[in-house]
Design a protein around this motif. Sequence first.
Motif, short mmCIF file in Angstrom:
data_model
loop_
_atom_site.label_atom_id
_atom_site.label_comp_id
_atom_site.label_asym_id
_atom_site.label_seq_id
_atom_site.Cartn_x
_atom_site.Cartn_y
_atom_site.Cartn_z
N VAL A 1 4.80 5.68 2.45
CA VAL A 1 4.15 6.97 2.69
C VAL A 1 4.97 8.06 2.01
O VAL A 1 6.20 8.01 2.01
N PHE B 1 -9.65 0.93 1.53
CA PHE B 1 -8.47 0.06 1.38
C PHE B 1 -8.87 -1.42 1.25
O PHE B 1 -8.07 -2.23 0.80
N ILE C 1 -4.95 7.65 8.55
CA ILE C 1 -5.12 7.06 7.21
C ILE C 1 -3.94 6.13 6.91
O ILE C 1 -4.11 5.02 6.40
N VAL C 2 -2.75 6.59 7.27
CA VAL C 2 -1.55 5.75 7.10
C VAL C 2 -1.69 4.47 7.93
O VAL C 2 -1.40 3.36 7.45
N LYS D 1 0.83 -1.20 0.00
CA LYS D 1 0.00 0.00 0.00
C LYS D 1 0.88 1.26 0.00
O LYS D 1 1.98 1.28 0.59
N ALA E 1 -3.99 2.02 6.35
CA ALA E 1 -3.33 1.30 5.23
C ALA E 1 -2.42 0.20 5.76
O ALA E 1 -2.35 -0.89 5.19
N ALA F 1 -11.22 5.53 5.29
CA ALA F 1 -10.03 4.94 4.67
C ALA F 1 -10.05 3.41 4.70
O ALA F 1 -9.79 2.76 3.68
N VAL G 1 0.44 5.52 0.55
CA VAL G 1 -0.42 6.66 0.92
C VAL G 1 0.36 7.95 0.65
O VAL G 1 1.47 8.12 1.18
N GLY H 1 -3.89 1.95 -2.20
CA GLY H 1 -3.51 3.07 -1.36
C GLY H 1 -4.36 4.27 -1.69
O GLY H 1 -5.41 4.15 -2.33
N ALA H 2 -3.91 5.44 -1.23
CA ALA H 2 -4.71 6.65 -1.40
C ALA H 2 -3.86 7.86 -1.72
O ALA H 2 -2.71 7.97 -1.28
N LEU I 1 -4.05 4.02 -6.83
CA LEU I 1 -4.51 4.71 -5.62
C LEU I 1 -5.91 5.26 -5.86
O LEU I 1 -6.26 5.61 -6.99
N SER J 1 -4.39 15.54 4.42
CA SER J 1 -2.94 15.31 4.60
C SER J 1 -2.26 16.52 5.22
O SER J 1 -1.06 16.50 5.48
#
Length: 247
Positions: free
Chosen positions: A37, A217, A240-241, A4, A244, A213, A6, A224-225, A203, A231
């Motif tokens: 990330v 996922f 959110i991280v 994943k 994931a 989220a 993000v 991922g996103a 993503l 953010s």
Amino acid sequence: MRRKLVVGNWKMNGNLHQLAEIAEIAAAAKAAAGVDVALCPPFTLIAPAVARSNGLAIGAQDVHPAESGAHTGAVSAAMLKEVHAQLVIVGHSERRAEAGETDAQVRAKAEAALARGLQTIVCVGESEAEREAGRHVDVVTGQVKGSLPDDGHEGEMVVAYEPIWAIGTGKVATPADVAEMHAAIRGALRERLGERGGRIRILYGGSVKADNAAELFAVPDVDGALVGGASLTAAQFVPIVEAAARH
Ligand code: PEP
């Protein structure tokens, strides 16, 4: 198995005082196992963000296809590499709309970025009118075909599906909408790039928040996103991280 990813997109937000957020996000990213990330602040913050990144990948939100020259206001892939950016977003719908970027221009930017070894996130997505007319899958798979470079590059390519009507609006595509589109994008990638099309991460982007989220996922082919508004602070981005990392 695709890991994943993000990515935060700060758009035209952020100043030197907000670098503390980046340090906090970097610390959380380090602690989150099994997920990649990255954060894309405005150009002005890339170098100071890298200095505080503690291994967090820092990237840009746009790049010019040329190496250098008479392109007022633009930044090249070589310049991004020089300040240790690791990735770049190309073809975001705000750039397609505000700067009139075409698929061909997005593709040229992606080619330049990949050639310089920048991880490249190519954005695609339909408007509300295109979805209501039932053209969303054709529009988006057409963008995938038109905006992505052919194979042969060493760099890593990522696709971000961002329905325009879901960006910054609080409207989130349903898991069924997302599943339909990510499957269609996967099909277009395999058709276009063969076996490599199965390895490219896709993503989802559009009003992703801590509370939606995990559900996103869990959708097949959501790797991922790409996250805008949520953010901007570690308090909103880190959950959110972590979501994931749990998938
Ligand atoms: C974006 O701009 O890429 C985005 C997804 O924004 P938001 O999360 O704010 O909808």
